[in-house]
Design an enzyme around this catalytic site. Structure first.
Site, short mmCIF file in Angstrom:
data_model
loop_
_atom_site.label_atom_id
_atom_site.label_comp_id
_atom_site.label_asym_id
_atom_site.label_seq_id
_atom_site.Cartn_x
_atom_site.Cartn_y
_atom_site.Cartn_z
N LEU A 129 0.86 -1.18 0.00
CA LEU A 129 0.00 0.00 0.00
C LEU A 129 0.90 1.23 0.00
O LEU A 129 1.94 1.24 0.67
CB LEU A 129 -0.90 0.04 1.24
CG LEU A 129 -2.01 -1.00 1.36
CD1 LEU A 129 -2.74 -0.82 2.68
CD2 LEU A 129 -2.99 -0.88 0.20
N ASP A 130 0.50 2.26 -0.73
CA ASP A 130 1.21 3.53 -0.66
C ASP A 130 1.31 3.98 0.78
O ASP A 130 0.42 3.71 1.60
CB ASP A 130 0.47 4.61 -1.45
CG ASP A 130 0.55 4.42 -2.95
OD1 ASP A 130 1.38 3.61 -3.40
OD2 ASP A 130 -0.22 5.08 -3.67
N MET A 131 2.36 4.70 1.10
CA MET A 131 2.58 5.15 2.48
C MET A 131 1.38 5.95 3.00
O MET A 131 0.98 5.80 4.15
CB MET A 131 3.85 5.99 2.57
CG MET A 131 4.19 6.41 3.99
SD MET A 131 5.78 7.25 4.14
CE MET A 131 5.40 8.83 3.38
#
Length: 285
Positions: A129-131
């Site tokens: 997942l993106d940060m």
């Protein structure tokens, strides 16, 4: 190390050759070879040739002793993850917004470091997942299930749904599909953009709720998993995600209003469907 799995062949399936069964379970060809050579698959306690049939109700035992993994070690963070689901092979956590999925160099404060704390061993990464994105993240607890989960990802058996809050919702139809290839933005290395020579990317969306302030809650289903895919696709329609510092010109310091909301897959070494949703009290949109 040996990895042992047991399952009962479903009453809902027709008789099937053992070789076909192993393919249906998405077991890699190399491992199928070892199972045959080492006779490490037993049906009702006995080895059968791969052209013999498995029948509804049969008990299947699989032992894998040739599992290799290049997975790196993840040191423990001393913090525990927010666990949403767990079984013998899988862990699904609620990743915090602002937290990386996995570490670079000497970082020890990522989601996988938290999972190492809880498991007492290194977890195995399946997807990212993106940060800035919060929500459901699937972790493998052993290397034997990783190739199967990877195949479920590429064959679209493993589905991921997201929820987002977007600005300028009048630009959105009630439902639709965004099909735009995504590549690097040459003007900003942090960003991606829709470009003809980018990677194929498809996002399906459905508006769940329209708000009086012009925002909307949107459900999104990914066919592909490109970096920043949802963020870029929604921004391309003129409906950027609230709190997006890269793609929303009206960003005012809010958290990114994007949550990985639901995961569905087939449990490895089984025919059991698994669907996990983020509890409503944990959705922060």
């Amino acid at each position: 190390m040996d990895y042992n799995f047991k399952l009962i062949y479903s009453q809902d399936l027709p008789a099937m050759a053992i070789s076909d069964l192993l393919r249906k379970l998405l077991i890699p060809r190399k491992w199928r070879h070892y199972l045959r050579i080492e006779k490490n698959i037993k049906i009702n306690g006995e080895y059968r040739y791969f052209n013999e049939a498995v029948l509804p109700g049969d008990q299947i035992e699989i032992t894998l002793d040739q599992v290799e993994s290049q997975q790196q070690d993840y040191p423990a963070s001393a913090k525990s993850p927010d666990i949403i689901y767990e079984d013998d092979n899988l862990l699904i956590i609620n990743k915090k917004k602002g937290q990386k999925t996995h570490p670079n160099l000497n970082e020890t404060d990522t989601a996988l470091n938290d999972c190492a704390t809880y498991l007492g061993q290194a977890p195995y990464i399946v997807h990212r997942l993106d940060m800035l994105t919060g929500g459901l993240l699937l972790i493998a607890k052993n290397p034997a299930v990783v190739p199967i989960l990877n195949r479920e990802l590429t064959s679209k058996i493993f589905h991921r749904d997201y929820l987002a809050k977007v600005d300028h919702a009048d630009n959105l139809k009630d439902a639709g599909t965004i099909d735009g290839a995504i590549g690097q933005d040459p003007a900003d290395q942090r960003k991606r953009m829709i470009t003809s020579n980018g990677l194929h990317a498809v996002t399906h969306y459905q508006v769940l709720q329209r708000n009086e302030d012009g925002t909307a809650i949107v459900k999104l289903t990914l066919e592909t998993g490109r970096t920043h895919q949802i963020r870029v696709h929604l921004a391309s329609l003129g409906t950027p995600i609230v709190g997006d510092p890269l793609y929303n010109p009206e960003f005012a310091g809010e958290e990114l209003a994007l949550e990985a909301y639901e995961i569905s897959l087939i449990k490895p070494f089984s025919f059991e469907k698994l669907r996990v949703k983020l509890p409503e009290d944990k959705i922060a949109l």
